[in-house]
Design an enzyme around this catalytic site. Structure first.
Site, PDB file in Angstrom:
ATOM      1  N   GLY A 133      29.944  49.220  41.452  1.00 41.76           N
ATOM      2  CA  GLY A 133      31.348  48.785  41.503  1.00 41.76           C
ATOM      3  C   GLY A 133      31.841  48.260  40.169  1.00 41.76           C
ATOM      4  N   GLY A 171      31.746  28.607  49.302  1.00 42.97           N
ATOM      5  CA  GLY A 171      30.606  27.962  48.642  1.00 42.97           C
ATOM      6  C   GLY A 171      29.677  28.933  47.934  1.00 42.97           C
ATOM      7  N   GLY A 222      57.045  40.358  20.689  1.00 46.36           N
ATOM      8  CA  GLY A 222      57.734  39.113  20.326  1.00 46.36           C
ATOM      9  C   GLY A 222      58.176  38.379  21.586  1.00 46.36           C
ATOM     10  CD  GLN A 278      48.301  48.709   4.872  1.00 46.64           C
ATOM     11  OE1 GLN A 278      48.234  47.727   4.126  1.00 46.64           O
ATOM     12  NE2 GLN A 278      47.899  49.902   4.506  1.00 46.64           N
ATOM     13  CD  GLU A 299      33.489  45.070  42.016  1.00 50.70           C
ATOM     14  OE1 GLU A 299      32.492  45.694  41.651  1.00 50.70           O
ATOM     15  OE2 GLU A 299      34.454  45.597  42.602  1.00 50.70           O
TER      16      GLU A 299
HETATM   17  C1  LIG Z   1      41.414  38.340  42.900  1.00 51.53           C
HETATM   18  C2  LIG Z   1      40.013  38.265  43.411  1.00 51.53           C
HETATM   19  C3  LIG Z   1      39.517  39.288  44.201  1.00 51.53           C
HETATM   20  C4  LIG Z   1      38.220  39.222  44.708  1.00 51.53           C
HETATM   21  N1  LIG Z   1      37.779  40.208  45.556  1.00 51.53           N
HETATM   22  C5  LIG Z   1      36.593  40.045  46.203  1.00 51.53           C
HETATM   23  C6  LIG Z   1      36.192  40.961  47.227  1.00 51.53           C
HETATM   24  O1  LIG Z   1      36.886  41.945  47.535  1.00 51.53           O
HETATM   25  N2  LIG Z   1      35.041  40.712  47.897  1.00 51.53           N
HETATM   26  C7  LIG Z   1      34.250  39.647  47.609  1.00 51.53           C
HETATM   27  O2  LIG Z   1      33.218  39.493  48.256  1.00 51.53           O
HETATM   28  N3  LIG Z   1      34.582  38.769  46.617  1.00 51.53           N
HETATM   29  C8  LIG Z   1      35.739  38.945  45.928  1.00 51.53           C
HETATM   30  N4  LIG Z   1      36.118  38.044  44.945  1.00 51.53           N
HETATM   31  C9  LIG Z   1      35.242  36.920  44.635  1.00 51.53           C
HETATM   32  C10 LIG Z   1      34.651  37.013  43.241  1.00 51.53           C
HETATM   33  O3  LIG Z   1      33.676  38.017  43.193  1.00 51.53           O
HETATM   34  C11 LIG Z   1      34.130  35.617  42.854  1.00 51.53           C
HETATM   35  O4  LIG Z   1      35.271  34.800  42.665  1.00 51.53           O
HETATM   36  C12 LIG Z   1      33.266  35.651  41.628  1.00 51.53           C
HETATM   37  O5  LIG Z   1      32.050  36.310  41.883  1.00 51.53           O
HETATM   38  C13 LIG Z   1      32.974  34.250  41.088  1.00 51.53           C
HETATM   39  O6  LIG Z   1      32.548  33.400  42.107  1.00 51.53           O
HETATM   40  P1  LIG Z   1      33.214  31.957  42.269  1.00 51.53           P
HETATM   41  O7  LIG Z   1      34.685  32.154  42.317  1.00 51.53           O
HETATM   42  O8  LIG Z   1      32.580  31.271  43.410  1.00 51.53           O
HETATM   43  O9  LIG Z   1      32.869  31.196  40.919  1.00 51.53           O
HETATM   44  P2  LIG Z   1      31.530  30.378  40.620  1.00 51.53           P
HETATM   45  O10 LIG Z   1      30.345  31.174  41.007  1.00 51.53           O
HETATM   46  O11 LIG Z   1      31.665  29.013  41.201  1.00 51.53           O
HETATM   47  O12 LIG Z   1      31.596  30.274  39.042  1.00 51.53           O
HETATM   48  C14 LIG Z   1      32.306  29.273  38.335  1.00 51.53           C
HETATM   49  C15 LIG Z   1      31.930  29.351  36.867  1.00 51.53           C
HETATM   50  O13 LIG Z   1      30.523  29.065  36.726  1.00 51.53           O
HETATM   51  C16 LIG Z   1      29.885  30.085  36.002  1.00 51.53           C
HETATM   52  N5  LIG Z   1      28.523  30.265  36.507  1.00 51.53           N
HETATM   53  C17 LIG Z   1      28.120  30.311  37.810  1.00 51.53           C
HETATM   54  N6  LIG Z   1      26.791  30.505  37.876  1.00 51.53           N
HETATM   55  C18 LIG Z   1      26.350  30.603  36.604  1.00 51.53           C
HETATM   56  C19 LIG Z   1      25.071  30.808  36.011  1.00 51.53           C
HETATM   57  N7  LIG Z   1      23.978  30.996  36.766  1.00 51.53           N
HETATM   58  N8  LIG Z   1      24.993  30.838  34.664  1.00 51.53           N
HETATM   59  C20 LIG Z   1      26.082  30.666  33.895  1.00 51.53           C
HETATM   60  N9  LIG Z   1      27.327  30.475  34.395  1.00 51.53           N
HETATM   61  C21 LIG Z   1      27.450  30.435  35.727  1.00 51.53           C
HETATM   62  C22 LIG Z   1      30.721  31.339  36.254  1.00 51.53           C
HETATM   63  O14 LIG Z   1      30.549  32.303  35.212  1.00 51.53           O
HETATM   64  C23 LIG Z   1      32.136  30.759  36.278  1.00 51.53           C
HETATM   65  O15 LIG Z   1      32.628  30.663  34.957  1.00 51.53           O
HETATM   66  C24 LIG Z   1      37.399  38.116  44.387  1.00 51.53           C
HETATM   67  C25 LIG Z   1      37.904  37.093  43.581  1.00 51.53           C
HETATM   68  C26 LIG Z   1      39.193  37.141  43.106  1.00 51.53           C
HETATM   69  C27 LIG Z   1      39.714  36.005  42.278  1.00 51.53           C
END
Ligand SMILES: Cc1cc2nc3c(=O)[nH]c(=O)nc-3n(C[C@H](O)[C@H](O)[C@H](O)COP(=O)(O)OP(=O)(O)OC[C@H]3O[C@@H](n4cnc5c(N)ncnc54)[C@H](O)[C@@H]3O)c2cc1C
Length: 348
Positions: free
Chosen positions: A211, A98, A308, A248, A332
């Site tokens: 980071g 969440g 391709g 080119q 991040e």
């Molecule tokens: C492969 C992978 C590795 C990861 N590794 C780690 C890790 O090691 N440790 C860790 O703690 N986390 C990790 N993460 C989590 C990652 O940091 C989060 O997935 C990321 O921060 C986005 O959060 P969310 O997935 O909840 O997306 P959400 O926050 O739900 O975002 C969904 C969409 O809403 C947009 N959005 C949200 N809030 C706003 C706003 N205020 N204004 C405009 N747009 C907004 C976002 O840009 C996005 O497009 C990892 C994720 C992945 C997929």
């Protein structure tokens, strides 16, 4: 490794032997005693070949070791830095189902109990979790206090109540493990708190600011890898009686990609240089991650185009780099969150 979604342990051992798993750790504690900039260079170099290996090294250095160096007590550093430099992978557990962008809405509870904190909650998306021996876990001691309740602590793998959950099946960086971390009445000694109780938000904000320079470097490296493949291939591939690179239109596409890549690289190096010099770098770090990740998507997409049909199949490396590039705009801090940081910095 991509197909099997797995990094073999002997390869991780080689990373330790190379000295890239403890880049900033003091020599006295078994590390390389180099600078943050060197971590950025290592991540870039490894990403040219495999961004999954690079992110393992990136999280180890720019998040886990960085947090311990900056916020750990002498006791925590003595206990964990030698292990992290020698043979132990670290992971950084902030996100939950969440709470992603809104990281400090996290729900994992830390209850103070004598000399311990008792953790309960579920962390999601934790890079390196499958391999990790230690986790930096963020939890709240007081959900009503908002970010002021956030507390960071070091949790050992194998502690009672700490379980690594299922591995995600991902689009890219498939070899890098991304798992759930389950905490059920997991007791952590109070001595393992990083910084102060209720000040974990500072640990998170400041380590993630740094980071994301590493993620910029990952994107620069993988784009360079893709461009190198594209240059080699277009010089070899013949159509209409000559090498594809003789057209080119193709030369201009490669030239534009090389230019964008150079710009991104200099942005990453500049942010790393500012950080090592103790100069403000938050805006530059957000900019370099934003720009480098978008650049990487464009450059890897071009590489696929220039191969391709061969670019679309797994016999050649560029389709993998194209898939790997996508994560740069998500973890991040998503691109929107980088834009938010940049806007805040320029608008004051
Ligand atoms: C492969 C992978 C590795 C990861 N590794 C780690 C890790 O090691 N440790 C860790 O703690 N986390 C990790 N993460 C989590 C990652 O940091 C989060 O997935 C990321 O921060 C986005 O959060 P969310 O997935 O909840 O997306 P959400 O926050 O739900 O975002 C969904 C969409 O809403 C947009 N959005 C949200 N809030 C706003 C706003 N205020 N204004 C405009 N747009 C907004 C976002 O840009 C996005 O497009 C990892 C994720 C992945 C997929």
């Amino acid at each position: 490794m991509d197909e099997q979604a797995h990094i073999p342990r002997p390869l991780i051992d080689k990373l330790f032997n190379l000295g890239v798993m403890g880049i900033e750790v003091p020599e006295a504690q078994g590390g390389s005693e180099a600078q943050f900039f060197h971590a950025v260079l290592a991540v870039e170099a490894l990403s040219r070949v495999d961004p999954s290996i690079a992110v393992l090294v990136d999280v180890q250095n720019t998040l886990v070791i960085n947090a311990l160096l900056r916020w750990g007590t002498a006791d925590l550093k003595d206990r964990y830095l030698p292990r992290l430099a020698r043979d132990t992978v670290g992971a950084y557990a902030l996100s939950e189902a969440g709470s992603g962008s809104d990281a400090f809405a996290l729900a994992t509870r830390a209850i103070e109990s004598g000399d311990s904190l008792v953790l309960n909650g579920r962390k999601l998306w934790i890079t390196n979790a499958h391999e990790a021996g230690v986790f930096i876990v963020f939890a709240t001691v007081n959900p009503d206090a908002g970010y002021r309740g956030i507390t960071a602590c070091v949790v050992e793998r194998g502690s009672a109540g700490c379980t690594v959950g299922r591995k995600e099946d991902k689009l890219g960086i498939r070899a890098s493990s991304t798992c759930e971390l389950l905490l059920e009445d997991c007791r952590v000694p109070r001595a393992n708190v990083l910084g102060e109780i209720g000040k974990g938000y500072k640990v998170a904000i400041e380590t993630l600011d740094e980071g994301r320079i590493g993620i910029g470097a990952q994107m620069v490296g993988l784009a360079q890898g893709a461009l190198d493949h594209a240059v080699r291939y277009t010089k070899e591939r013949k159509q209409f009686g000559k090498a594809v690179a003789d057209f080119q239109a193709v030369q201009f596409e490669l030239a534009r990609a090389a230019t964008e890549l150079e710009a991104a690289r200099l942005m990453v190096y500049n942010a790393a240089r500012l950080r090592d010099g103790g100069t403000p770098f938050v805006k530059e770090a957000a900019m370099c991650k934003l720009f480098a990740s978008e650049m990487a998507e464009r450059v890897t997409s071009l590489a696929v185009n220039l191969y391709g049909g061969y670019g679309f199949v797994k016999d050649y490396p560029v389709e993998k780099l194209y898939r790997d590039a996508k994560i740069g705009q998500i973890y991040e801090g998503t691109s929107n969150l980088q834009l938010q940081t940049i806007a805040k910095q320029i608008l004051g």
